[in-house]
Design a protein around this motif. Sequence first.
Motif, PDB file in Angstrom:
ATOM      1  N   PRO A  48      -2.003 128.185 -68.325  1.00 37.33           N
ATOM      2  CA  PRO A  48      -2.830 127.060 -67.898  1.00 37.33           C
ATOM      3  C   PRO A  48      -4.296 127.439 -67.896  1.00 37.33           C
ATOM      4  O   PRO A  48      -4.655 128.591 -67.665  1.00 37.33           O
ATOM      5  N   ARG A  49      -5.146 126.462 -68.179  1.00 33.32           N
ATOM      6  CA  ARG A  49      -6.575 126.721 -68.207  1.00 33.32           C
ATOM      7  C   ARG A  49      -7.190 126.401 -66.858  1.00 33.32           C
ATOM      8  O   ARG A  49      -6.738 125.522 -66.138  1.00 33.32           O
ATOM      9  N   SER A  50      -8.227 127.115 -66.529  1.00 30.22           N
ATOM     10  CA  SER A  50      -8.978 126.806 -65.312  1.00 30.22           C
ATOM     11  C   SER A  50      -9.800 125.561 -65.543  1.00 30.22           C
ATOM     12  O   SER A  50     -10.409 125.409 -66.602  1.00 30.22           O
ATOM     13  N   TRP A  51      -9.855 124.712 -64.548  1.00 31.58           N
ATOM     14  CA  TRP A  51     -10.762 123.567 -64.662  1.00 31.58           C
ATOM     15  C   TRP A  51     -12.199 124.052 -64.505  1.00 31.58           C
ATOM     16  O   TRP A  51     -13.102 123.530 -65.127  1.00 31.58           O
TER      17      TRP A  51
ATOM     18  N   SER B 119     -13.924 123.406 -59.465  1.00 36.05           N
ATOM     19  CA  SER B 119     -12.569 123.871 -59.797  1.00 36.05           C
ATOM     20  C   SER B 119     -11.543 123.019 -59.075  1.00 36.05           C
ATOM     21  O   SER B 119     -11.814 122.405 -58.053  1.00 36.05           O
TER      22      SER B 119
ATOM     23  N   PRO C 264     -13.781 128.108 -64.178  1.00 30.22           N
ATOM     24  CA  PRO C 264     -13.405 129.512 -63.997  1.00 30.22           C
ATOM     25  C   PRO C 264     -13.897 130.114 -62.683  1.00 30.22           C
ATOM     26  O   PRO C 264     -14.984 129.793 -62.212  1.00 30.22           O
TER      27      PRO C 264
ATOM     28  N   ARG D 127      -2.752 129.155 -62.354  1.00 25.70           N
ATOM     29  CA  ARG D 127      -3.887 130.071 -62.478  1.00 25.70           C
ATOM     30  C   ARG D 127      -4.805 129.859 -61.297  1.00 25.70           C
ATOM     31  O   ARG D 127      -5.141 128.718 -60.977  1.00 25.70           O
TER      32      ARG D 127
ATOM     33  N   GLU E  22      -9.659 135.820 -62.077  1.00 28.60           N
ATOM     34  CA  GLU E  22      -8.523 134.917 -62.016  1.00 28.60           C
ATOM     35  C   GLU E  22      -7.206 135.655 -62.219  1.00 28.60           C
ATOM     36  O   GLU E  22      -7.142 136.664 -62.929  1.00 28.60           O
TER      37      GLU E  22
ATOM     38  N   LEU F 238      -3.442 134.535 -70.521  1.00 30.61           N
ATOM     39  CA  LEU F 238      -4.834 134.162 -70.770  1.00 30.61           C
ATOM     40  C   LEU F 238      -4.948 133.344 -72.056  1.00 30.61           C
ATOM     41  O   LEU F 238      -5.767 132.438 -72.165  1.00 30.61           O
ATOM     42  N   ARG F 239      -4.066 133.677 -73.016  1.00 32.45           N
ATOM     43  CA  ARG F 239      -4.078 132.934 -74.286  1.00 32.45           C
ATOM     44  C   ARG F 239      -3.307 131.634 -74.199  1.00 32.45           C
ATOM     45  O   ARG F 239      -3.735 130.600 -74.715  1.00 32.45           O
ATOM     46  N   THR F 240      -2.132 131.685 -73.547  1.00 32.02           N
ATOM     47  CA  THR F 240      -1.207 130.544 -73.636  1.00 32.02           C
ATOM     48  C   THR F 240      -0.996 129.819 -72.321  1.00 32.02           C
ATOM     49  O   THR F 240      -0.376 128.760 -72.304  1.00 32.02           O
TER      50      THR F 240
ATOM     51  N   HIS G 248     -11.489 116.045 -63.526  1.00 33.49           N
ATOM     52  CA  HIS G 248     -11.266 117.228 -62.685  1.00 33.49           C
ATOM     53  C   HIS G 248     -11.736 116.964 -61.260  1.00 33.49           C
ATOM     54  O   HIS G 248     -12.415 117.792 -60.657  1.00 33.49           O
TER      55      HIS G 248
END
Lengths: 146, 146
Positions: B109-112, A138, B114, B53, B118, B105-107, A81
Motif C-alpha cells: 500500500p502507498r502512503s497518502w 497523511s 509519507p 503502511r 515507515e 515498498l514496491r508492491t 485523502h
Amino acid sequence: MDANDGFRGLDRQECLALMATVPVGRIVYTRQALPAVLPVNFLLDTDGAVVVRTSAASELVHAVDGAVVAFETDEVDTAAHSGWSVVVMGSAALVTDPAEHARLLRTGPRSWVPAPREVFVRIDPELVTGRELAAGHSLYGLRGPS
Amino acid sequence: MDANDGFRGLDRQECLALMATVPVGRIVYTRQALPAVLPVNFLLDTDGAVVVRTSAASELVHAVDGAVVAFETDEVDTAAHSGWSVVVMGSAALVTDPAEHARLLRTGPRSWVPAPREVFVRIDPELVTGRELAAGHSLYGLRGPS
C-alpha cells in the motif's frame, strides 16, 4: 495526538454532529471470545445515544445487552485523502421501558425490512472520541495516533 | 446464519475478492484495555494477508504488533438496502524481514503522505468471514446474525 500527524482531535459536539450525517455505523462487540464487527444503520438520539433497531431474536441483542461496546462511524474521501472517524463507547442495553419503546417506534431508526418482533438497543455515549484528517495530510493509521 | 434473515454467507474467496475492491478498512484492536477502531487504507497481499503502511513511531504499531486483531471492510448501498461486510481476523506483526520490506515498498500500500520512517504491518488471514445482503432484504444487524 501528535500535532504533526495531520489529525485534529474532535470534541464531543463535533463528533456527534458528524455521526448524525451518516446512516450506517459499525458495532464492535465480543462474540465467542472474539471481536465481532457488524455494520448497522442507526439513529443518534437527542442525548447522543446510539439507537439500533433489530430483531428480538437476533444474535446481536443477546451478545450486546449489558455489555460495553464500541460504535464506529467514518467517512473517508479516498481521492482527497481526507475524512473523519468517530467512536462512541458505552454500555449497550435493550430498551425495555414500554413508553421509551413506543417513543423510539415513532422517532427511532427505521427497519430496512421489518422483522416479526423488533426491539431497540441503546448504546450510552459514555466516551465519544473522534478525529478529522485534513486534506493533504497523511491518512488514518498511516501515521497512527500518538 | 438463518436462511430467512436476508443474509448470504460468503466463502473465503468471495470475501477476499470483495475486500480487494475497497481502499479503506477498519482495524479493531485493544488500546488501554478498551476496543479501538481505526480506518486505514490497506492492500490485500497475494496470500490474502492485509498489509497496512504506517509510521514506525505510530501508536498503532506498538498496539497491534504480536496481537490478534480484526480488520473489517464493508460496502453498503443505503438506497438499495444492499451491501456486504467482511472481517479478517488474525495475528498482526511488523514486517521485519528486509527483503519482504523491500518487496512491500514496491508492491504494498502507498502512503497518502509519507512519514519519515515507515513500516508495514501484516495481518494474517487466519479467519475470514463475510456476508452479503441481497437488495430488498433486511440490513446488517437489523435482523442480526442467527
